[in-house]
Write an enzyme that holds these catalytic residues in place. Structure first.
Site, PDB file in Angstrom:
ATOM      1  N   HIS A  80      59.884  62.179  57.532  1.00 36.10           N
ATOM      2  CA  HIS A  80      57.742  63.153  57.635  1.00 36.10           C
ATOM      3  C   HIS A  80      57.844  64.547  56.864  1.00 36.10           C
ATOM      4  O   HIS A  80      57.896  65.664  57.797  1.00 36.10           O
ATOM      5  CB  HIS A  80      58.010  63.007  58.941  1.00 36.10           C
ATOM      6  CG  HIS A  80      57.989  61.726  59.347  1.00 36.10           C
ATOM      7  ND1 HIS A  80      56.797  61.473  59.861  1.00 36.10           N
ATOM      8  CD2 HIS A  80      59.203  60.947  60.848  1.00 36.10           C
ATOM      9  CE1 HIS A  80      57.207  59.774  60.377  1.00 36.10           C
ATOM     10  NE2 HIS A  80      58.023  59.397  60.722  1.00 36.10           N
ATOM     11  N   SER A 121      52.026  81.303  34.195  1.00 38.14           N
ATOM     12  CA  SER A 121      50.567  81.588  34.634  1.00 38.14           C
ATOM     13  C   SER A 121      50.255  82.505  33.787  1.00 38.14           C
ATOM     14  O   SER A 121      50.684  83.729  33.017  1.00 38.14           O
ATOM     15  CB  SER A 121      51.383  82.361  36.162  1.00 38.14           C
ATOM     16  OG  SER A 121      50.138  83.600  36.341  1.00 38.14           O
ATOM     17  N   LYS A 134      56.150  83.470  36.876  1.00 37.57           N
ATOM     18  CA  LYS A 134      56.052  82.069  37.434  1.00 37.57           C
ATOM     19  C   LYS A 134      56.339  81.527  36.192  1.00 37.57           C
ATOM     20  O   LYS A 134      56.239  81.265  35.457  1.00 37.57           O
ATOM     21  CB  LYS A 134      53.802  81.287  37.967  1.00 37.57           C
ATOM     22  CG  LYS A 134      53.663  81.941  39.183  1.00 37.57           C
ATOM     23  CD  LYS A 134      54.127  82.127  40.188  1.00 37.57           C
ATOM     24  CE  LYS A 134      53.877  80.333  40.925  1.00 37.57           C
ATOM     25  NZ  LYS A 134      52.192  80.923  40.247  1.00 37.57           N
ATOM     26  N   GLU A 177      52.759  68.317  38.278  1.00 42.81           N
ATOM     27  CA  GLU A 177      52.339  67.715  39.367  1.00 42.81           C
ATOM     28  C   GLU A 177      51.450  66.811  38.391  1.00 42.81           C
ATOM     29  O   GLU A 177      50.393  65.723  39.745  1.00 42.81           O
ATOM     30  CB  GLU A 177      50.752  68.988  39.263  1.00 42.81           C
ATOM     31  CG  GLU A 177      51.984  70.350  40.277  1.00 42.81           C
ATOM     32  CD  GLU A 177      51.482  71.762  39.593  1.00 42.81           C
ATOM     33  OE1 GLU A 177      51.876  72.848  40.631  1.00 42.81           O
ATOM     34  OE2 GLU A 177      50.648  71.842  39.251  1.00 42.81           O
TER      35      GLU A 177
END
Length: 448
Positions: A139, A260, A266, A273
């Site tokens: 979880h 970024s 970043k 992803e």
């Protein structure tokens, strides 16, 4: 001559034509044409067409409906009317099915090869981090500690099963449709066994109707790819989480990260992803092609033209995703201290404390309640479990208080890991057994 009085509507031609995407089947179509017509092959004509296609100088025309007609047209242009004999004893129906079967078989092999590279990378990283502790999660909450090697090997076994699924898809693509004609066979006593040998098929499809209408082998490949993409999505999701500042367990390689456009600090795990995002795309193709075949009457129907774009996109997608996963696993840098710190949270030893009480004679369900109360006491007091006083232990369980030394021994981080002695568990001895088993799967020896 044609049985039609009117030419096809331009929009129908656009709807009906598949040359825009099935031209990539030219290697398979050339190979089966060579096997089908030894006369033309010996004259060098098919080789000339093959060279034009390979070199990108083949002149596709607007009237070419598909790759099969384009190749036949060019053969006739070069050889003259005799080139029309290329289509003797075969139909576009068995021709298309054969090309697609050959393509699927090749892509299934490519997927297995790519999976072996990824599994080798996972095994190598597991060997490097065999005794690095980290939290295991349920979880997305810290549950029990494991070794990083154990966690990485979980993906190894997922991908090993994927490899078996692609091997099954390869086997199911080992039956030759060529020679079935349009649906009922052909008017010539052809030697299909000879064709099967030349094209390296294991056997022929014994029923001509099944040969031209069956696409099970595509479903098998798509199903293998869908499961594999789902596994890759889980790996991608964990790489995104673990490389975040909140976890800090690893840093992604520069080669598989992006910056970024506005925030110069970043480092985005875009490749990981995209592993997540590609999975539903692949699964969608599987579902869509099930829809194409659902309730489709025998034998050939134009619906089957929809097999190619689903198959082609999935093959391209899964092979690219496997390459990306391999690159990220190979280049990821893990932070041993950050993972060790997270794995040192004494609360994740709660199950081990309950097991201690069981070994002392308490039923597990009662022990579970005792330890749950102990955890609540520690949290309310802002303490770790090892900081609880004798009075607090007595309040939870006199049995526990009477075995305080054993209680503190259990709270030693190393004991949490090394107590998992069951086969397949995370103790070092079991992880080393697992590494040896993984090496045997890949056929490699232990590093020196």
């Amino acid at each position: 001559m044609s049985r039609f009085h009117e030419p096809p509507d331009p929009n129908f031609h656009r709807l009906n034509a598949s040359i825009a995407f099935d031209r990539r089947l030219w290697p398979q179509d050339v190979a089966q044409s060579r096997a089908h017509s030894s006369m033309l092959a010996s004259a060098g004509i098919i080789s000339q067409v093959e060279d034009e296609l390979r070199e990108g100088i083949f002149g596709f025309e607007d009237g070419d409906e598909d790759i099969h007609m384009a190749i036949e047209r060019r053969v006739i242009e070069i050889a003259g009317p005799v080139g029309g004999k290329l289509h003797t004893a075969r139909s576009r129906n068995d021709q298309v099915a054969t090309d697609l079967t050959m393509f699927t078989r090749e892509r299934a092999r490519e997927a297995q090869a790519a999976l072996n590279v990824l599994m080798t990378a996972l095994l190598g990283r597991a060997e490097e981090h065999v005794d690095w502790p980290m939290p295991g999660y349920t979880h997305m909450q810290r549950a029990q500690p494991v070794y990083l090697a154990h966690h990485l090997l979980a993906y190894f076994w997922m991908f090993a099963r994927d490899c078996s699924r692609f091997a099954f898809a390869e086997r199911e693509s080992g039956r030759l449709p060529l020679g079935a004609g349009a649906l009922a066979g052909v008017n010539f006593d052809t030697d299909r066994a000879l064709l099967a040998r030349e094209l390296e098929f294991d056997e022929i499809i014994p029923n001509s109707i099944d040969a031209v209408s069956g696409r099970d082998f595509v479903l098998d490949y798509l199903a293998a790819a869908a499961t594999c993409a789902t596994h890759l999505s889980r790996l991608g999701a964990e790489l995104v989480l673990f490389s975040s500042a909140e976890f800090g367990f690893c840093e992604m390689p520069d080669a598989w990260s992006s910056g970024s456009s506005i925030m110069p600090q970043k480092k985005n795990p875009d490749a990981a992803e995209l592993l997540r995002a590609k999975a539903p795309r692949v699964v969608g193709h599987l579902a869509a092609f099930h829809g194409v075949l659902h309730a489709l009457p025998l034998t050939y129907n134009k619906d089957l033209q929809e097999d190619k774009e689903h198959l082609f996109d999935v093959a391209d997608t899964i092979e690219l995703a496997l390459a990306a996963a391999t690159g990220m696993i190979t280049g990821a840098r893990f932070d041993r201290e950050r993972m060790r710190e997270a794995a040192s949270d004494e609360l994740i030893a709660a199950t081990d404390v309950a097991d201690l009480l069981v070994r002392l004679g308490m039923p597990f369900r009662e022990a579970h309640g005792v330890v749950a109360g102990l955890v609540r006491t520690a949290l309310d007091a802002g303490k770790s479990l090892s900081q609880l006083t004798d009075d607090e232990l007595i309040a939870a369980s006199e049995l526990l208080a009477a075995n305080r030394d054993s209680f503190h021994a259990v709270l030693s981080a190393s004991s949490w890991l090394e107590s998992k002695l069951s086969e397949g568990g995370t103790s070092l001895s079991r992880v080393r057994e697992q590494l040896q088993l993984a090496r045997s799967v890949l056929g490699v020896t232990a590093p020196t």
